[in-house]
Design a protein around this motif. Structure first.
Motif, PDB file in Angstrom:
ATOM      1  N   LYS A   5       1.072  -0.677   3.079  1.00 25.85           N
ATOM      2  CA  LYS A   5       2.143   0.030   3.769  1.00 25.85           C
ATOM      3  C   LYS A   5       3.415  -0.163   2.951  1.00 25.85           C
ATOM      4  O   LYS A   5       3.700  -1.261   2.477  1.00 25.85           O
ATOM      5  CB  LYS A   5       2.306  -0.562   5.174  1.00 25.85           C
ATOM      6  N   SER A   6       4.184   0.917   2.811  1.00 23.87           N
ATOM      7  CA  SER A   6       5.424   0.876   2.044  1.00 23.87           C
ATOM      8  C   SER A   6       6.614   1.086   2.961  1.00 23.87           C
ATOM      9  O   SER A   6       6.516   1.759   3.990  1.00 23.87           O
ATOM     10  CB  SER A   6       5.405   1.977   0.982  1.00 23.87           C
ATOM     11  N   HIS A   7       7.742   0.509   2.569  1.00 22.13           N
ATOM     12  CA  HIS A   7       8.984   0.741   3.306  1.00 22.13           C
ATOM     13  C   HIS A   7       9.451   2.187   3.110  1.00 22.13           C
ATOM     14  O   HIS A   7      10.210   2.714   3.905  1.00 22.13           O
ATOM     15  CB  HIS A   7      10.075  -0.209   2.832  1.00 22.13           C
ATOM     16  N   TYR A   8       8.970   2.817   2.034  1.00 20.61           N
ATOM     17  CA  TYR A   8       9.343   4.196   1.707  1.00 20.61           C
ATOM     18  C   TYR A   8       8.139   5.106   1.937  1.00 20.61           C
ATOM     19  O   TYR A   8       7.008   4.763   1.608  1.00 20.61           O
ATOM     20  CB  TYR A   8       9.796   4.290   0.249  1.00 20.61           C
ATOM     21  N   LEU A  11       6.600   6.381  -1.869  1.00 20.24           N
ATOM     22  CA  LEU A  11       6.770   5.488  -3.018  1.00 20.24           C
ATOM     23  C   LEU A  11       5.718   5.809  -4.071  1.00 20.24           C
ATOM     24  O   LEU A  11       4.546   6.010  -3.759  1.00 20.24           O
ATOM     25  CB  LEU A  11       6.619   4.030  -2.568  1.00 20.24           C
ATOM     26  N   GLY A  25       3.926   6.648   3.717  1.00 22.86           N
ATOM     27  CA  GLY A  25       4.099   5.200   3.697  1.00 22.86           C
ATOM     28  C   GLY A  25       2.802   4.415   3.687  1.00 22.86           C
ATOM     29  O   GLY A  25       2.800   3.217   3.904  1.00 22.86           O
ATOM     30  N   ARG A  26       1.680   5.079   3.391  1.00 26.07           N
ATOM     31  CA  ARG A  26       0.364   4.424   3.445  1.00 26.07           C
ATOM     32  C   ARG A  26      -0.419   4.745   2.172  1.00 26.07           C
ATOM     33  O   ARG A  26      -0.406   5.865   1.680  1.00 26.07           O
ATOM     34  CB  ARG A  26      -0.386   4.948   4.664  1.00 26.07           C
ATOM     35  N   ASP A  43       8.365  -3.902  -2.286  1.00 24.60           N
ATOM     36  CA  ASP A  43       8.515  -3.012  -1.130  1.00 24.60           C
ATOM     37  C   ASP A  43       7.188  -2.599  -0.509  1.00 24.60           C
ATOM     38  O   ASP A  43       7.136  -1.650   0.256  1.00 24.60           O
ATOM     39  CB  ASP A  43       9.289  -1.758  -1.532  1.00 24.60           C
ATOM     40  N   VAL A  44       6.124  -3.315  -0.840  1.00 24.30           N
ATOM     41  CA  VAL A  44       4.795  -2.975  -0.353  1.00 24.30           C
ATOM     42  C   VAL A  44       4.203  -4.172   0.364  1.00 24.30           C
ATOM     43  O   VAL A  44       4.361  -5.314  -0.063  1.00 24.30           O
ATOM     44  CB  VAL A  44       3.885  -2.544  -1.519  1.00 24.30           C
ATOM     45  N   GLN A  45       3.505  -3.894   1.445  1.00 21.13           N
ATOM     46  CA  GLN A  45       2.888  -4.948   2.246  1.00 21.13           C
ATOM     47  C   GLN A  45       1.436  -4.570   2.496  1.00 21.13           C
ATOM     48  O   GLN A  45       1.131  -3.442   2.870  1.00 21.13           O
ATOM     49  CB  GLN A  45       3.641  -5.062   3.568  1.00 21.13           C
TER      50      GLN A  45
END
Length: 69
Positions: A5-8, A11, A25-26, A43-45
């Motif tokens: 998952k990204s904050h943007y 991305l 965001g995925r 910025d990635v989780q």
């Protein structure tokens, strides 16, 4: 399969010179190199947990029986 998952929402990143992009965001991949790159981005989780190989639990040893003399 790894899911990130990204904050943007959109991305983009490169893996071995190839451009990849998050969608809404995925991002989902099975590529080990891409997973390594994604885990290094700030910025990635990672939202799934990598599956660890289950080790068989050790069986407890039976207690010694002592005879009373």
């Amino acid at each position: 399969m790894a899911e990130f998952k990204s904050h943007y929402l959109s991305l983009g990143f490169y893996v071995n010179g190839e451009f990849h992009k998050f969608n809404d965001g995925r991002f989902v991949t099975e590529d080990d190199v891409a997973i390594e790159v994604l885990e290094s981005l700030v910025d990635v989780q990672r939202v799934d947990e990598p599956k660890a190989e289950a080790k068989p639990a050790a069986k407890p040893k039976a207690a010694r029986k002592t005879s009373a003399k």
